[in-house]
Design a protein around this motif. Structure first.
Motif, short mmCIF file in Angstrom:
data_model
loop_
_atom_site.label_atom_id
_atom_site.label_comp_id
_atom_site.label_asym_id
_atom_site.label_seq_id
_atom_site.Cartn_x
_atom_site.Cartn_y
_atom_site.Cartn_z
N LEU A 230 4.34 -0.77 -7.67
CA LEU A 230 5.49 -1.44 -7.07
C LEU A 230 5.66 -2.89 -7.52
O LEU A 230 6.79 -3.32 -7.80
CB LEU A 230 5.41 -1.35 -5.54
CG LEU A 230 5.71 0.03 -4.95
CD1 LEU A 230 5.34 0.05 -3.47
CD2 LEU A 230 7.19 0.37 -5.12
N PRO A 231 4.59 -3.70 -7.62
CA PRO A 231 4.78 -5.08 -8.07
C PRO A 231 5.30 -5.18 -9.51
O PRO A 231 5.79 -6.25 -9.91
CB PRO A 231 3.37 -5.69 -7.95
CG PRO A 231 2.67 -4.82 -6.96
CD PRO A 231 3.21 -3.45 -7.19
N SER A 232 5.22 -4.10 -10.26
CA SER A 232 5.66 -4.11 -11.66
C SER A 232 7.09 -3.60 -11.83
O SER A 232 7.55 -3.43 -12.97
CB SER A 232 4.71 -3.25 -12.52
OG SER A 232 3.38 -3.69 -12.38
N ILE A 233 7.77 -3.38 -10.71
CA ILE A 233 9.16 -2.95 -10.73
C ILE A 233 10.00 -4.03 -10.07
O ILE A 233 9.70 -4.46 -8.96
CB ILE A 233 9.33 -1.61 -9.99
CG1 ILE A 233 8.52 -0.52 -10.69
CG2 ILE A 233 10.79 -1.22 -9.88
CD1 ILE A 233 8.52 0.81 -9.97
N PRO A 234 11.05 -4.51 -10.72
CA PRO A 234 11.88 -5.57 -10.12
C PRO A 234 12.58 -5.05 -8.86
O PRO A 234 12.80 -3.85 -8.70
CB PRO A 234 12.91 -5.88 -11.22
CG PRO A 234 12.34 -5.33 -12.48
CD PRO A 234 11.50 -4.15 -12.07
N GLU A 235 12.94 -5.96 -7.96
CA GLU A 235 13.67 -5.56 -6.77
C GLU A 235 15.00 -4.93 -7.18
O GLU A 235 15.63 -5.31 -8.16
CB GLU A 235 13.88 -6.74 -5.85
CG GLU A 235 14.67 -7.89 -6.41
CD GLU A 235 14.77 -9.04 -5.42
OE1 GLU A 235 15.87 -9.29 -4.93
OE2 GLU A 235 13.73 -9.67 -5.12
N GLY A 236 15.39 -3.90 -6.43
CA GLY A 236 16.62 -3.17 -6.73
C GLY A 236 16.45 -2.07 -7.76
O GLY A 236 17.40 -1.32 -8.01
#
Length: 406
Positions: A230-236
């Motif tokens: 999850l931290p490696s995926i940008p918000e949205g």
């Protein structure tokens, strides 16, 4: 006030999402039908005097026995029957399983028959239903079945019922969540219904605006095999960021997962649709890389902040995810009362989410992919093509009006 005015019979009440909105508009719920034991307890937590009908809350059993006189009414007095029959026989997700491609032949669709039976018994002035697009469109829709049933009721009782539907996005009406659902409005005796006009179509309430003042009692922690991605995926964004067409390392095949896999909220947009039964990797996740707390889910569904839910986190999430956004129901309730020439509440909507222009935020940095996932990086096969597996579909707004006469 005459007997029956402003009264509503609630079916498939769940934890009360639609009922709360209709009450805010001015309706009075005089009976509720809900089969889920936990949801029934939630209704009683918030409405200790709620009239829960049926020993088990089974709408099929209630339809077989309930009469207008049981609620102190005569036939034709009731203002509204409301609720959303189970959507599984008509949902897009169900269509990938052979057992799901049944529509009205699905045993779960007997609840639609029970709803029709209650309409015939009570002859309400209006009916409000919420469901997925497959309920009114596609090979297995229930729309023609519903039309024919209303035609039969009309002809048997010398009345005229009109069936209207439209696909609405709750975000257009101030709900901080992109949630597209079909709304069906059935009206008796040539009553004209004006659909509510979008209030936030050009500038929806964002997830950050809605959640900036929400303080969870307990912050959930992401779990499961993929949680550390999850931290490696940008918000949205979602898992597609980590495919051949994304900007991260290729860990997954393009369009080989469902859209909400590792899906995160964007702070400057409304929330994605809340899921009733999310798995450990099913979003939407908070931009802080965790599941949404119960209080945050309540706000995104515009249920009151003090609304109580029975059960653990999973049970609360199910109840909230199955609910109709209460603010959308308030919009619809006001329009229904106007159509029926009944007094409704005026002025600002009771359940509206306030917008704070002072709320600001800075973009969160995207972390490198954790070392444990690096052996997975490499070329992957993409989705096989339309019709050959789960794939995203774009829903277009549609509406239809259809009338039956005696």
């Amino acid at each position: 006030m005459k007997k029956g005015q402003m009264t509503a019979l609630s079916l498939f009440s769940g934890a009360g999402g639609m009922d709360v909105g209709l009450e805010a508009a001015g309706f009075r719920i005089i009976g509720a039908v809900e089969k889920d034991v936990v949801a029934r307890k939630s209704l009683l937590l918030n409405r200790p005097g709620a009239n829960l009908l049926g020993k088990r809350g089974d709408v099929i059993e209630v339809a077989a026995s309930l009469t207008p006189e049981d609620l102190g009414l005569n036939r034709g007095d009731l203002a509204l029957i409301c609720g959303g029959p189970p959507c599984q026989p008509f949902s897009a997700a169900a269509q990938w399983a052979a057992s799901g491609r049944k529509g009205m032949r699905d045993p779960r669709a007997k609840t639609v028959d029970a709803t029709i039976e209650l309409i015939d018994k009570f002859l309400p002035r209006a009916v409000l239903m919420e469901n997925v697009l497959g309920f009114v469109q596609g090979q297995h829709s229930a729309l023609d079945y519903l039309k024919q049933a209303m035609l039969k009721i009309s002809q048997s009782n010398a009345v005229t019922y009109s069936v209207n539907w439209r696909l609405l996005n709750a975000a257009d009406f101030g709900v901080p969540q992109n949630r597209r659902r079909v709304i069906i409005v059935i009206l008796r005796d040539d009553v004209t219904f004006d659909w509510p006009e979008p209030t936030h179509g050009d500038r929806p309430i964002t997830a950050f605006e809605a959640l900036s003042d929400v303080t969870p009692k307990e912050v959930p922690i992401a779990a499961g095999k993929w949680a550390s991605l999850l931290p490696s995926i940008p918000e949205g964004k979602n898992y597609l960021w980590l495919t051949s067409r994304g900007e991260g390392p290729e860990i997954f095949g393009y369009r080989t997962r469902y859209w909400n896999f590792l899906l995160k909220l964007a702070r400057d947009l409304p929330s994605w649709t809340l899921s009733a039964s999310p798995g450990p990797s099913t979003g939407p996740f908070h931009w802080e890389n965790r599941p949404l707390a119960v209080e945050e889910q309540l706000r995104l569904q515009t249920l009151p902040k003090d609304w109580k839910l029975e059960g653990d986190y999973r049970a609360a999430t199910r109840q909230i995810g199955n609910a109709t956004p209460s603010l959308l129901a308030e919009h619809l309730g006001r329009q229904l009362l106007h159509a029926l020439s009944l007094p409704g509440r005026q002025g600002q909507l009771e359940l509206s989410v306030s917008r704070d222009s002072a709320v600001t935020h800075r973009p969160l940095p995207v972390a490198p992919v954790a070392e444990v996932y690096l052996p997975l990086v490499g070329p992957k096969s993409a989705h096989a093509g339309e019709g050959k597996g789960p794939g995203a579909r774009m829903l277009s707004t549609n509406d239809e009006e259809w009338a039956v006469s005696a």
